[in-house]
Design an enzyme around this catalytic site. Sequence first.
Site, PDB file in Angstrom:
ATOM      1  N   SER A  13       0.978  -1.488  -0.217  1.00 42.74           N
ATOM      2  CA  SER A  13      -0.158  -0.154   0.129  1.00 42.74           C
ATOM      3  C   SER A  13       0.706   1.406   0.014  1.00 42.74           C
ATOM      4  CB  SER A  13      -1.327   0.438   0.665  1.00 42.74           C
ATOM      5  OG  SER A  13      -0.389  -0.330   2.459  1.00 42.74           O
ATOM      6  N   ASN A 107      14.158   3.772   4.275  1.00 39.04           N
ATOM      7  CA  ASN A 107      13.188   2.736   4.470  1.00 39.04           C
ATOM      8  C   ASN A 107      11.377   3.684   5.301  1.00 39.04           C
ATOM      9  OD1 ASN A 107      11.566  -0.179   5.792  1.00 39.04           O
ATOM     10  ND2 ASN A 107      12.555   0.359   7.595  1.00 39.04           N
ATOM     11  N   HIS A 109       8.569   3.142   8.746  1.00 38.71           N
ATOM     12  CA  HIS A 109       8.930   1.837   9.611  1.00 38.71           C
ATOM     13  C   HIS A 109       7.309   2.421  10.479  1.00 38.71           C
ATOM     14  CE1 HIS A 109      10.014  -1.041  12.692  1.00 38.71           C
ATOM     15  NE2 HIS A 109       9.061  -0.015  13.368  1.00 38.71           N
ATOM     16  N   SER A 141       7.839   6.811  10.729  1.00 38.62           N
ATOM     17  CA  SER A 141       9.145   7.455  10.773  1.00 38.62           C
ATOM     18  C   SER A 141      10.055   6.699   9.057  1.00 38.62           C
ATOM     19  CB  SER A 141      10.212   7.127  11.440  1.00 38.62           C
ATOM     20  OG  SER A 141       9.597   7.109  13.173  1.00 38.62           O
ATOM     21  N   ASP A 150      16.686  -0.842  11.152  1.00 35.48           N
ATOM     22  CA  ASP A 150      15.950   0.021  12.255  1.00 35.48           C
ATOM     23  C   ASP A 150      16.853   1.581  12.465  1.00 35.48           C
ATOM     24  OD1 ASP A 150      13.551  -0.937  10.899  1.00 35.48           O
ATOM     25  OD2 ASP A 150      12.555  -1.703  12.839  1.00 35.48           O
ATOM     26  N   GLU A 179       1.562   6.978   6.730  1.00 36.75           N
ATOM     27  CA  GLU A 179       3.085   6.467   6.411  1.00 36.75           C
ATOM     28  C   GLU A 179       2.236   6.663   4.722  1.00 36.75           C
ATOM     29  OE1 GLU A 179       3.850   2.322   6.856  1.00 36.75           O
ATOM     30  OE2 GLU A 179       2.883   2.561   8.088  1.00 36.75           O
TER      31      GLU A 179
END
Length: 196
Positions: A13, A107, A109, A141, A150, A179
């Site tokens: 998504s 990335n 998270h 984040s 992470d 996000e």
Amino acid sequence: MNTIVVFASGSGSNFQAIIDAIENKTLEAQIAGLISNKEQIRAIERAKKAGIPVRVINPSDYRGPEEFGIALLRQLHLWNPSLIVLAGYMVKVPDQVISEYRNQIINIHPSLLPKYGGRGYFGKKVHKAVLEAGEKVSGCSVHFVDENYDEGPVIARRQVPVLEEDTPDSLAERVLAEEHKLLPEVIAKLLSESEN
Ligand code: GRF
């Protein structure tokens, strides 16, 4: 044109949010391709629908992280991205990929890092831990990827409230909605900075 490559392992998504932002012209970029570690995931369907090339590179087809890394690099050299986006990618990126693309891999998270990040904190486990700790806020984040899960520098975070009646699912849904906004914004910012 700013070329990005997306890595995903699941629903995709966030990948879709990037595709949509490019279509809506809020993000000026082109997605050279999607790299996945497995077949038959929703992210691949999304790529096909949007006409984005897909490469499945499964770590278990290789003898170890080094060979897996060589396969990833071979594909990345063909696509030549200025930014690599991990969007729900559940595999550790081999060190040689990280060192070649240092500060070019990000990335997303689903927590306010450094809280609830690192080994073991993925998917619903993150939200369950947040609820169990009685946190009043959570969020998401985007960070640069380094050799440790992470732990790379955080680029941006977005908060959401944690409600009394929240379950891991309801909290995940609220965080995921943020996000989808945050990730394309950060990509746009990084690409515009790399142009200057
Ligand atoms: C997101 O919550 C992201 O933060 C995490 O994995 C999930 C991926 O969801 N890294 P989707 O595949 O983008 O729907």
